[in-house]
Design a protein around this motif. Sequence first.
Motif: not given
Length: 260
Positions: A110, A112, A127, A151-152, A155-156
Amino acid sequence: MTPSAALEALRAQVPLVHCITNYVAMNIAANVTLAAGASPAMIHAPEEVANFVPIAGALTINIGTLSAAWLDGMKTAAIAANSSNVPWVLDPVAHFVTPYRRKAAQELLNLKPTILRGNASEIIELAGAAGSGKGADSGDRVNDAHNSAQALAARYGCVVAVSGSVDFITDGSNSASIIGGSDIMPTVTALGCSLTALVGAYAAVAPRLDATVAAFVHFAEAGERAATDAIGPGTFAAAFLDKLYALEPENLEETRVSWF
């Protein structure tokens, strides 16, 4: 930036790499970083990491041997890296094994990271899908982790690197696979963890996607060459460090990389 240009920059700049890694990996991670041409610092105390991160070229965080104090240091260091625009790499070792590890990995994710590096099972589980990992060992194929990695990354907002027989690296838009290495590599303790430190070294001198690709190419080339001199894990470990050290920029073969 090509892998050869990235290695030239690494050797010219000799970046300081702040490595927060596990007890098992400290020695090999430091030696790999040194052999490649960078300068490692193995500092993890919460009381000093915030002061050290800003003077480093990059930060790497590996959660292999986790504890409350170390986790505090990791989070403090990651926050300092973000505040100081220092690139940082997260290696969520076996994060799915216990609830404590899973929570710790998510808290760090979280924050990043610039680059996320793991094996296929670690990336799949991170994921939100079900993987087949056993401890720190992957039970899944790299190909099975492609969608999870993309996807990760989306997302990040990070580069995601999946280690395996054919590595996969993506920033969500551009992806690459890298061939090479040796079947002996997984038999050397914490060699994969040392790759995280090498990625950090390259991230200090090159754009994040190019840096990750260059580190993996350097690692694969050294592994393939070391295997020709080795009779087992012990001789391989020594030969691998020698090959990392001896490789010149022109030896980092771009033919190992396939972009798509």
